[in-house]
Design a protein around this motif. Structure first.
Motif, PDB file in Angstrom:
ATOM      1  N   PHE A 204      -1.956   5.816   4.016  1.00  0.00           N
ATOM      2  CA  PHE A 204      -1.791   4.440   3.565  1.00  0.00           C
ATOM      3  C   PHE A 204      -0.359   4.115   3.166  1.00  0.00           C
ATOM      4  N   GLY A 206       3.693   3.239   3.691  1.00  0.00           N
ATOM      5  CA  GLY A 206       4.668   2.621   4.573  1.00  0.00           C
ATOM      6  C   GLY A 206       6.051   3.068   4.117  1.00  0.00           C
TER       7      GLY A 206
ATOM      8  N   GLY B  93      -1.958  -8.106   3.582  1.00  0.00           N
ATOM      9  CA  GLY B  93      -1.825  -6.914   2.754  1.00  0.00           C
ATOM     10  C   GLY B  93      -2.930  -6.758   1.729  1.00  0.00           C
ATOM     11  N   HIS B 115      -4.185  -4.142   9.098  1.00  0.00           N
ATOM     12  CA  HIS B 115      -2.984  -4.179   8.264  1.00  0.00           C
ATOM     13  C   HIS B 115      -1.907  -3.272   8.868  1.00  0.00           C
ATOM     14  N   MET B 117       1.297  -1.370   8.490  1.00  0.00           N
ATOM     15  CA  MET B 117       2.061  -0.930   7.306  1.00  0.00           C
ATOM     16  C   MET B 117       3.546  -0.787   7.602  1.00  0.00           C
ATOM     17  N   ILE B 178      -3.864   0.336  -1.065  1.00  0.00           N
ATOM     18  CA  ILE B 178      -2.658  -0.468  -0.894  1.00  0.00           C
ATOM     19  C   ILE B 178      -2.128  -0.926  -2.251  1.00  0.00           C
ATOM     20  N   SER B 182       1.572   0.253  -1.938  1.00  0.00           N
ATOM     21  CA  SER B 182       2.426  -0.889  -1.626  1.00  0.00           C
ATOM     22  C   SER B 182       2.695  -1.780  -2.842  1.00  0.00           C
TER      23      SER B 182
END
Lengths: 276, 276
Positions: A204, A206, B93, B115, B117, B178, B182
């Motif tokens: 997951f 990036g 996202g 999604h 990434m 995420i 993220s």
């Protein structure tokens, strides 16, 4: 110049590599015979020594690329070898804790500390790479007025290693700022990675997670020393950071979109100014 | 395939660029005539539309590259144009807040959210760059069993854009993970930059600060939406992160070198597994 590098690790090795390439006569001292053999084989150094230190008295510049706590011991043991007109320097990430003492121990030689703001998440001369210095910040940290000859020698080294901006500051100012830009960032990256509670995170991630956590791969011996020697400033920075994170957390809790946007705009403006 | 991309921003534009290059017949819808003109000029799209939507009924796949809150409105307004065998997807996202509703609004068409990434700290099609997807994680987020045709279409798109690992997960699991990889990283970067109390910081930064704070340059409208729509998971992750930072802070306060080293070793081990 004749240059002796004490400590052929990642940074010492990269200095040796870059300075040899620029035509300097580089010698190395290290406790590890393998590091010396490697440095010789790669032509990073002309000659290397494990327990023979007379080379120290023959060099124009001695670069101590060893841990902060080892520097004072080294200087004490070999102070009889230092000569006038010699410049001794170190590459440590903290300064206040030892530079005054080091200056006294340098005796006839001139001590001028500096900090190359570049590195890698690796340990050892096998990862040496002089290109990491290209365009990087170079901090000169005299304890009082700059000694002209020492300044000249250090600036030549910075130039030969292709550093970018050279900034001269006091050791206290250095430690305050490095506590923020370097140690706080490492504290954050380590804590972020350690707060990972999932086995599958890698699926997951990036670039943002990768970039933010690269420095969580960290040399434990070196960095625990750096953290503790700069404890006061670092604690202050951690507390300021926590306050900012709390503002964001509270905005989130209260569905306060305006505050979130304002925080994002503020960070965007500050950070944009720092683009190379 | 005939593909219609709704929203020609950074991500929509990069999809258009990459998919056109791979021979797909790409159309664009955007409210901004300049974005459409730019996309046509660069051959990212065959044709573009501002307020004419019949192209929607002619495409095999519709990619919604617009903000989460805009997706449901768009689907409502144009549901009469959707056809059987069409696949509709989005690049958002966050997922839990809207994907179930979107699936209902897609009518005869099959909705399969995903999604990509990857991204950039820039806004607008002028920064479009299909190479950002190369090797990146691609998350497929069906709400129940995967519809074989939709899966095939999305996997083809992932392949054509040269994504790396494709992972299929539920929308809840997506938002949980995420929130960590993220949104938490963005919250940290923003707070770090905003806790900067010095005018001269730029003189003291190295790659670690640069890497850690790049994402503090952030699209305020998009990210305030993402944060609020994933509020519960994000708050949980922030709290876990703060706990870890507290452990480190306390070790520092009490000069506890062993704990510091242990934290550094732990983060090094976890992070090393994530190297590409």
């Amino acid at each position: 110049m004749k240059i002796c590098i004490v400590g052929l690790g990642l940074i010492g090795g990269s200095y040796a590599m870059g300075l040899s390439l620029k035509g300097h006569e580089v010698y190395g001292i290290d406790q590890n015979i393998k590091s010396i053999e490697y440095a010789k084989e790669k032509n990073y150094i002309k000659e290397g020594f494990i327990d023979e230190y007379h080379i120290l008295s023959k060099c124009d510049c001695i670069i101590l690329a060893i841990y902060p706590q080892a520097i004072l011991d080294f200087l004490k043991q070999h102070s009889h070898l230092f000569k006038e007109d010699q410049v001794i320097t170190d590459v440590c990430g903290v300064k206040s804790s030892f530079v005054r003492k080091a200056t006294l121990l340098a005796g006839k030689a001139t001590y001028l500390s500096h900090h190359p703001m570049a590195g890698k998440e690796k340990i050892g001369i096998e990862y040496a790479d002089a290109s990491i210095f290209k365009g990087a910040n170079f901090l000169l940290t005299p304890i009082d007025s700059l000694h002209p000859h020492a300044e000249e020698v250090l600036k030549q080294i910075a130039k030969d290693l292709e550093f970018g901006r050279i900034t001269t500051i006091s050791i206290e100012r250095h430690d305050q700022m490095i506590g923020f830009t370097s140690q706080l960032t490492h504290a954050i990256a380590v804590s972020l990675v350690n707060s990972d509670q999932d086995e599958d995170t890698v699926k997951f991630i990036g670039d943002s997670y990768r970039d933010l956590t690269r420095i969580a791969m960290i040399n434990d011996t070196l960095w625990s020393e750096l953290f503790l020697e700069n404890k006061e400033y670092l604690l202050e920075h951690i507390i300021n950071f926590e306050k900012e994170l709390d503002i964001l957390k509270n905005a989130l809790k209260h569905n306060d979109k305006d505050t979130l946007k304002q925080l994002f705009n503020q960070s965007t403006q500050i950070r944009r100014k720092m683009e190379k």
